[in-house]
Design an enzyme around this catalytic site. Sequence first.
Site, mmCIF file in Angstrom:
data_model
loop_
_atom_site.group_PDB
_atom_site.id
_atom_site.type_symbol
_atom_site.label_atom_id
_atom_site.label_comp_id
_atom_site.label_asym_id
_atom_site.label_seq_id
_atom_site.Cartn_x
_atom_site.Cartn_y
_atom_site.Cartn_z
ATOM 1 N N ASP A 140 -26.099 -1.667 -1.125
ATOM 2 C CA ASP A 140 -27.492 -1.188 -1.115
ATOM 3 C C ASP A 140 -27.559 0.316 -0.847
ATOM 4 O O ASP A 140 -28.347 1.030 -1.476
ATOM 5 C CB ASP A 140 -28.313 -1.930 -0.046
ATOM 6 C CG ASP A 140 -28.591 -3.374 -0.434
ATOM 7 O OD1 ASP A 140 -28.416 -3.732 -1.618
ATOM 8 O OD2 ASP A 140 -28.973 -4.157 0.458
ATOM 9 N N HIS B 106 -15.532 -6.307 -0.895
ATOM 10 C CA HIS B 106 -15.718 -7.673 -1.385
ATOM 11 C C HIS B 106 -16.839 -8.415 -0.660
ATOM 12 O O HIS B 106 -17.144 -9.551 -1.006
ATOM 13 C CB HIS B 106 -14.395 -8.444 -1.236
ATOM 14 C CG HIS B 106 -13.202 -7.629 -1.643
ATOM 15 N ND1 HIS B 106 -12.999 -7.243 -2.961
ATOM 16 C CD2 HIS B 106 -12.178 -7.072 -0.937
ATOM 17 C CE1 HIS B 106 -11.893 -6.497 -3.023
ATOM 18 N NE2 HIS B 106 -11.375 -6.383 -1.804
ATOM 19 N N SER C 49 -4.389 -0.418 -4.258
ATOM 20 C CA SER C 49 -3.737 -1.529 -4.965
ATOM 21 C C SER C 49 -4.598 -1.951 -6.161
ATOM 22 O O SER C 49 -5.787 -1.595 -6.239
ATOM 23 C CB SER C 49 -3.551 -2.715 -4.009
ATOM 24 O OG SER C 49 -4.813 -3.200 -3.563
ATOM 25 N N HIS D 164 -9.377 2.025 -5.207
ATOM 26 C CA HIS D 164 -8.474 1.138 -4.461
ATOM 27 C C HIS D 164 -7.040 1.579 -4.697
ATOM 28 O O HIS D 164 -6.673 1.913 -5.830
ATOM 29 C CB HIS D 164 -8.639 -0.321 -4.883
ATOM 30 C CG HIS D 164 -10.034 -0.792 -4.664
ATOM 31 N ND1 HIS D 164 -10.523 -1.050 -3.415
ATOM 32 C CD2 HIS D 164 -11.061 -0.961 -5.529
ATOM 33 C CE1 HIS D 164 -11.791 -1.381 -3.510
ATOM 34 N NE2 HIS D 164 -12.147 -1.336 -4.789
ATOM 35 N N ARG E 9 -10.312 -10.931 -3.908
ATOM 36 C CA ARG E 9 -10.383 -9.471 -4.090
ATOM 37 C C ARG E 9 -10.868 -9.089 -5.489
ATOM 38 O O ARG E 9 -11.060 -7.919 -5.797
ATOM 39 C CB ARG E 9 -9.013 -8.825 -3.848
ATOM 40 C CG ARG E 9 -8.545 -8.934 -2.421
ATOM 41 C CD ARG E 9 -7.240 -8.179 -2.218
ATOM 42 N NE ARG E 9 -6.521 -8.731 -1.082
ATOM 43 C CZ ARG E 9 -6.722 -8.386 0.184
ATOM 44 N NH1 ARG E 9 -7.602 -7.468 0.489
ATOM 45 N NH2 ARG E 9 -6.031 -8.961 1.157
ATOM 46 N N TYR F 91 0.793 -1.234 0.000
ATOM 47 C CA TYR F 91 0.000 0.000 0.000
ATOM 48 C C TYR F 91 0.825 1.285 0.000
ATOM 49 O O TYR F 91 0.243 2.376 -0.028
ATOM 50 C CB TYR F 91 -0.955 0.000 1.210
ATOM 51 C CG TYR F 91 -1.937 -1.151 1.201
ATOM 52 C CD1 TYR F 91 -2.873 -1.288 0.177
ATOM 53 C CD2 TYR F 91 -1.919 -2.126 2.202
ATOM 54 C CE1 TYR F 91 -3.764 -2.342 0.147
ATOM 55 C CE2 TYR F 91 -2.812 -3.186 2.189
ATOM 56 C CZ TYR F 91 -3.732 -3.285 1.166
ATOM 57 O OH TYR F 91 -4.609 -4.340 1.138
ATOM 58 N N ASN G 187 -13.242 4.219 -0.917
ATOM 59 C CA ASN G 187 -12.374 3.055 -0.808
ATOM 60 C C ASN G 187 -12.920 2.269 0.375
ATOM 61 O O ASN G 187 -12.650 2.591 1.534
ATOM 62 C CB ASN G 187 -10.916 3.459 -0.554
ATOM 63 C CG ASN G 187 -10.009 2.243 -0.503
ATOM 64 O OD1 ASN G 187 -10.481 1.100 -0.446
ATOM 65 N ND2 ASN G 187 -8.698 2.471 -0.520
HETATM 66 O O1 CA2 Z 1 -6.226 -1.466 -2.365
HETATM 67 C C1 CA2 Z 1 -7.094 -0.985 -1.637
HETATM 68 O O2 CA2 Z 1 -7.247 0.211 -1.482
HETATM 69 C C2 CA2 Z 1 -7.984 -1.935 -0.815
HETATM 70 O O3 CA2 Z 1 -9.296 -1.357 -0.779
HETATM 71 C C3 CA2 Z 1 -7.375 -1.989 0.552
HETATM 72 C C4 CA2 Z 1 -8.081 -2.974 1.488
HETATM 73 C C5 CA2 Z 1 -8.211 -4.330 0.819
HETATM 74 O O4 CA2 Z 1 -8.973 -5.202 1.659
HETATM 75 C C6 CA2 Z 1 -8.868 -4.235 -0.534
HETATM 76 O O5 CA2 Z 1 -8.920 -5.521 -1.102
HETATM 77 C C7 CA2 Z 1 -8.095 -3.307 -1.441
HETATM 78 C C8 CA2 Z 1 -7.313 -3.189 2.793
HETATM 79 C C9 CA2 Z 1 -6.804 -1.975 3.463
HETATM 80 C C10 CA2 Z 1 -5.889 -2.405 4.552
HETATM 81 O O6 CA2 Z 1 -4.919 -1.424 4.719
HETATM 82 C C11 CA2 Z 1 -3.876 -1.717 5.525
HETATM 83 C C12 CA2 Z 1 -2.915 -0.759 5.594
HETATM 84 C C13 CA2 Z 1 -1.802 -0.961 6.364
HETATM 85 C C14 CA2 Z 1 -1.654 -2.131 7.088
HETATM 86 C C15 CA2 Z 1 -2.644 -3.083 7.016
HETATM 87 C C16 CA2 Z 1 -3.759 -2.877 6.232
#
Ligand code: CA2
Length: 144
Positions: free
Chosen positions: A87, A80, A102, A100, A111, A23, A74
């Site tokens: 809704d 997911h 990523s 997102h 995902r 990220y 986001n």
């Molecule tokens: O890529 C993205 O922005 C996501 O929405 C991020 C979500 C993930 O579940 C999606 O599939 C994609 C997760 C965010 C978690 O962020 C963290 C940041 C630092 C440490 C741990 C988690």
Amino acid sequence: MKKIIILNGPNLNLLGEREKSQYGDFTLKDVEKSCKEFAGKNNLNISFFQSNIEGELVEKIQESRKDQDGLIINAGGYTHTSVAIHDALKILKLPIIELHISNIYNREEFRHKSLISNVASGVICGFGADGYIMALNAMIKYFK
Ligand code: CA2
């Protein structure tokens, strides 16, 4: 002046602390700051909100019916799984951008499915923190 709300879901408050290879090393505060700078230069009124709680996100989405011109979301992991967020978004008559950090399509298969994409006007993913500014730019184009 157009009003845009930027919503961030669970765990995004931990940006910059862990999983930096996935990220990036920016924090959510950094993202908020750059969005607010961009908004100032582009005559946008933006608000920024993060919650780890699904119901709080649903409430913000519902509230945005009344006074927002656009919504960027986001939804984190709820992307997911959350029928409730799907809704709530479906009821809105505003442009919605799913975002997102990523590229969810080059990651784990779970995902690849988003419950938000089919109620969004568009989707931006895989461009890191720049995606937030891209989404604001897309909103500006959308309003024209
Ligand atoms: O890529 C993205 O922005 C996501 O929405 C991020 C979500 C993930 O579940 C999606 O599939 C994609 C997760 C965010 C978690 O962020 C963290 C940041 C630092 C440490 C741990 C988690």
